[in-house]
Write an enzyme that holds these catalytic residues in place. Structure first.
Site, PDB file in Angstrom:
ATOM      1  N   CYS A   1       0.834  -1.196   0.000  1.00  0.00           N
ATOM      2  CA  CYS A   1       0.000   0.000   0.000  1.00  0.00           C
ATOM      3  C   CYS A   1       0.870   1.248   0.000  1.00  0.00           C
ATOM      4  CB  CYS A   1      -0.937   0.003   1.205  1.00  0.00           C
ATOM      5  SG  CYS A   1      -0.062   0.103   2.779  1.00  0.00           S
TER       6      CYS A   1
ATOM      7  N   CYS B   1       3.480   1.610   2.729  1.00  0.00           N
ATOM      8  CA  CYS B   1       4.730   0.884   2.469  1.00  0.00           C
ATOM      9  C   CYS B   1       5.676   1.736   1.637  1.00  0.00           C
ATOM     10  CB  CYS B   1       4.443  -0.425   1.736  1.00  0.00           C
ATOM     11  SG  CYS B   1       3.384  -1.573   2.629  1.00  0.00           S
TER      12      CYS B   1
ATOM     13  N   ASP C   1       9.060  24.933 -34.206  1.00  0.00           N
ATOM     14  CA  ASP C   1      10.211  25.274 -35.032  1.00  0.00           C
ATOM     15  C   ASP C   1       9.826  24.939 -36.474  1.00  0.00           C
ATOM     16  OD1 ASP C   1      12.996  25.653 -35.858  1.00  0.00           O
ATOM     17  OD2 ASP C   1      12.991  23.474 -36.063  1.00  0.00           O
TER      18      ASP C   1
ATOM     19  N   ASP D   1      13.394  20.044 -33.096  1.00  0.00           N
ATOM     20  CA  ASP D   1      14.168  18.838 -33.387  1.00  0.00           C
ATOM     21  C   ASP D   1      15.672  19.029 -33.315  1.00  0.00           C
ATOM     22  OD1 ASP D   1      14.368  20.378 -35.797  1.00  0.00           O
ATOM     23  OD2 ASP D   1      15.067  18.562 -36.788  1.00  0.00           O
TER      24      ASP D   1
ATOM     25  N   ASP E   1      17.222  24.077 -30.999  1.00  0.00           N
ATOM     26  CA  ASP E   1      15.912  24.091 -30.339  1.00  0.00           C
ATOM     27  C   ASP E   1      16.000  23.660 -28.879  1.00  0.00           C
ATOM     28  OD1 ASP E   1      14.592  24.832 -32.704  1.00  0.00           O
ATOM     29  OD2 ASP E   1      14.486  22.748 -33.360  1.00  0.00           O
TER      30      ASP E   1
END
Length: 737
Positions: free
Chosen positions: A23, A26, A432, A632, A636
């Protein structure tokens, strides 16, 4: 030489597999124990995967056996550190394992409950109750054998001065069992009292059933990781001295030549050196169509070879392969905690002690109210049983693992859990241009000549470019190859960086470069059609040195076409009510021309931006709400990191992938809308699960304390809460882009 060198510093996280957690309490206890180890900077425990990811402090030396120290901390906290072999065995077991104890407990519980149920239905009287000695004989194995796990784990928690679900179940069922013994002992001779053996046995059985169903659901949430691991074959055929030698994939080296037969999986990343075929990369990128592969093309380990035989030179092995990085990204996301889970952890840390106090107050309250010890104890048991915080611990990781898993199968990698939270409030999506909305591979849009044959001048331009790897050079060579022009030989090639190049072809002097460079050398500009897509094109001039004069022979127009689906992606995001922005390092004319073809308005375009300029533009856009950035390239990366949510295209650089919260494994802009959708849905599932988990406990505990729930009903409700949370999370598996 330094006589006292500093020990090497550990920079990678350490993972520990943990058994015995049940649970949210724990989770809190294990995290606390791990963080107490000197040298640990942070620890995050995932109940659904039953693993802990530990980040060491910056000055933690690498020459220490941290795995052993962390395992010892887990064991001292009352839980079982598991080896890789134990984890592998657990993953390979039958999904039906563990059902037999549940069925055995169910049969015993049904026998014990049958007289009571028949009495409720009016089919029999109180005399139909089983003799006390038979009830004890049936209930004891369920309580102490099948339920032994609760005693062991509960005792470990008590020794550590903490509480968990097992402690609550053990206390509750033991109280019901002990009360039955006490009532039987105190009953007058010949009188069969109402006993609660059936309650203790049924609660143990229901909790075991809930844990078994929960375990099956956990295995389904981790199916994406197992599927990714299974993509890599165990062996590979390596070409050695013109002979094929089969060897384990773990022994491959960079530079080895691997032989791929039709239908086999690529064992590692590489580059095709011989042959033609196709590769099915759908499990990695979500792309359903096979990709053509020929000499010079790169291939990804884990993808499937088509109908051709290939020779592949290995370029990356082990942890450096694309597949390994994908698995690592998914595992990192599933091991992370969503920000909202931190609040849950703080609540669960004090939850069990509070429940024990409420149960004690319930007993005292009913006893003082004159209900008697029997009724008071039964109501206290109901509180203990229904309050188990299993659902709280599973609410977030179950949804997170299912959502990130199904996203990975469709080519969307969620790098961290906070990305899911950020996706919920995105107002603006900034793109971009080059490589994101465009293909990133320039092509020759037009070729205008001053006089003579176009093929003649194109062949000369291709000869000048034959040794170059520049994207514009590749566009020229591709066009010449498409026209079937035989390559000519160029000599005395000299490049002028940023301007162009010069050389001899057939003994004649030529130059190929930008219009600005040619203008500075006195070349008269050529007149040509510059409308349409040529208006924003990059223009190069092919010129010939004839005596003292330099004559323009041809104009070359280069353009970067829009990616397929880019316009559709923009339209889809607008339909979701999102704002669009285009942030480009290209010139304004080129950026606005591309924007016009994609349905982006001129006022949404910012051009000629350096990396710092993109970051500043994002800050300005953030004034209207959170911003997602899609890019990409290396340029960037600052913008991806600065945005509220960074999204990297899969063809991008490693720097961009590391800076982004979400990675799109194939270069399809339409995945942007899909990624935002699955992120929102996963975040919604987390909130739904937490809402129902909290409501369940907030409503169930008072009802049990007020006497409206019996221990049996409380046990059923507790088991149902965990299963319902897992089932709700697993609904995400039906998601499609």
């Amino acid at each position: 030489m330094n006589p006292n060198p500093l020990p090497p510093v550990l920079s990678v996280p350490v993972d520990v597999s943990i058994g015995g957690m049940t649970c949210a309490s724990c989770v809190a206890r294990v995290e606390k124990a791990l963080k107490a180890v000197p040298g640990v900077a942070d620890a995050s425990v995932n109940l659904a995967t039953e693993t802990a990811r530990i980040h060491m402090a910056d000055d933690a030396p690498a020459d220490v056996d941290w795995q052993s120290r962390l395992n010892r901390a887990v064991r001292d906290a009352g839980y079982e550190p598991r080896t890789a072999q134990q984890v592998a065995q657990a993953d390979s077991v039958s999904p039906w394992l563990g059902l037999m104890p549940v069925l055995a407990g169910g049969v015993v519980s049904a026998v014990l409950m049958a007289p009571m149920v028949s009495g409720w239905l009016g089919l029999s009287g109180h005399d139909a109750m089983l003799p006390p000695w038979l009830q004890l004989l049936l209930a004891a194995p369920v309580q102490f054998w099948l339920g032994g796990r609760f005693y062991r784990a509960g005792w470990a928690a008590a020794r550590a001065r903490a509480g968990n679900m097992d402690l609550l179940v053990a206390l509750g069922t033991s109280a019901a069992f002990g009360l039955s013994l006490w009532l039987w002992w105190r009953a007058p001779a010949g009188v069969v009292p109402h006993l609660y053996f059936e309650a203790s046995a049924t609660v143990v059985t229901l909790v075991l059933l809930g844990k078994w169903l929960e375990g099956r659901a956990k295995r389904q949430t981790t199916s994406a990781i197992r599927a990714l691991h299974a993509l890599r074959p165990d062996t590979a055929r390596v070409l050695r001295r013109r002979k094929e030698v089969e060897m384990p994939v773990t022994e491959l080296l960079v530079g080895d030549t691997v032989v791929l037969r039709p239908g086999e999986r690529f064992p590692a990343d590489g580059r095709v050196t011989d042959g033609r075929s196709q590769a099915d990369e759908s499990m990695l990128t979500g792309e359903p169509l096979p990709v053509d592969k020929s000499v010079g093309d790169s291939v990804t380990g884990g993808s499937v070879n088509g109908d051709g035989r290939l020779l592949v030179a290995v370029t990356a092995i082990g942890a450096e392969t694309v597949l390994a990085r994908v698995v690592r990204l998914v595992e990192d996301a599933q091991a992370a905690k969503a920000p909202i889970q931190r609040t849950v952890d703080r609540v669960s840390e004090v939850f069990v002690p509070v429940v024990l106090v409420i149960a004690a107050l319930t007993f005292v309250g009913w006893w003082l109210a004159g209900a008697g010890v029997e009724a008071a104890l039964v109501h206290a048991v109901s509180v203990l049983v229904i309050a188990c915080p299993c659902a709280l611990g599973l609410a977030t990781p179950a949804a997170l693992m299912t959502g990130t898993g199904v996203a990975a199968r469709h080519g969307i990698l969620v790098r961290d859990a906070s990305a899911l939270e950020q996706a919920r409030g995105i107002v603006t999506v900034a793109f971009d241009k080059t490589g994101t909305l465009t293909a990133g591979r320039p092509r020759l849009l037009g070729f205008e000549v001053a006089d003579g044959s176009a093929d003649k001048w194109l062949g000369i331009a291709a000869a000048l470019q034959s040794g170059s790897e520049h994207p514009l050079a590749r566009a020229v060579l591709s066009e010449a190859s498409g026209r079937g022009l035989l390559p000519q030989e160029a000599t005395d090639l000299r490049a002028e960086p940023g301007r162009g190049l010069r050389g001899k072809v057939g003994g004649r002097d030529f130059m190929l470069g930008s219009e600005r460079w040619m203008s500075g050398r006195g070349v008269t500009p050529m007149t040509a059609d510059r409308s349409g897509e040529r208006a924003s094109a990059t223009v190069s001039v092919l010129a010939e040195q004839v005596g003292e004069a330099t004559l323009a022979r041809a104009l070359l127009f280069f353009g970067d076409p829009a990616r397929p689906g880019a316009a559709e992606a923009v339209a889809s995001l607008r339909n979701q009510g999102l704002k669009i922005a285009l942030l480009s390092g290209d010139n304004l004319a080129a950026a606005q021309a591309m924007a016009a073809t994609l349905g982006i308005r001129p006022d949404e375009v910012q051009a000629a931006l350096l990396p710092a300029g993109k970051v500043a533009a994002l800050q300005a856009l953030r004034s209207s709400g959170p911003v997602a950035m899609v890019g990409d390239g290396i340029n960037d990366a600052p913008a991806l990191a600065a945005a509220d949510l960074g999204m990297a295209m899969g063809g991008g650089t490693d720097v961009a992938l590391q800076a982004a919260g979400i990675t799109l494994m194939r270069g399809d802009p339409r995945l942007v809308a899909a990624a935002l959708d699955i992120a929102r849905r996963t975040g919604a599932k987390i909130r739904q699960n937490l809402f129902w988990a909290f409501i369940y406990n907030l409503a169930g505990i008072p009802l049990a304390a007020l006497g409206y729930l019996s221990p049996v009903v409380a046990g059923a409700a507790m088991a149902l809460s965990s299963v319902s949370v897992m089932a709700n999370a697993l609904l995400l598996r039906r998601w499609r882009p």
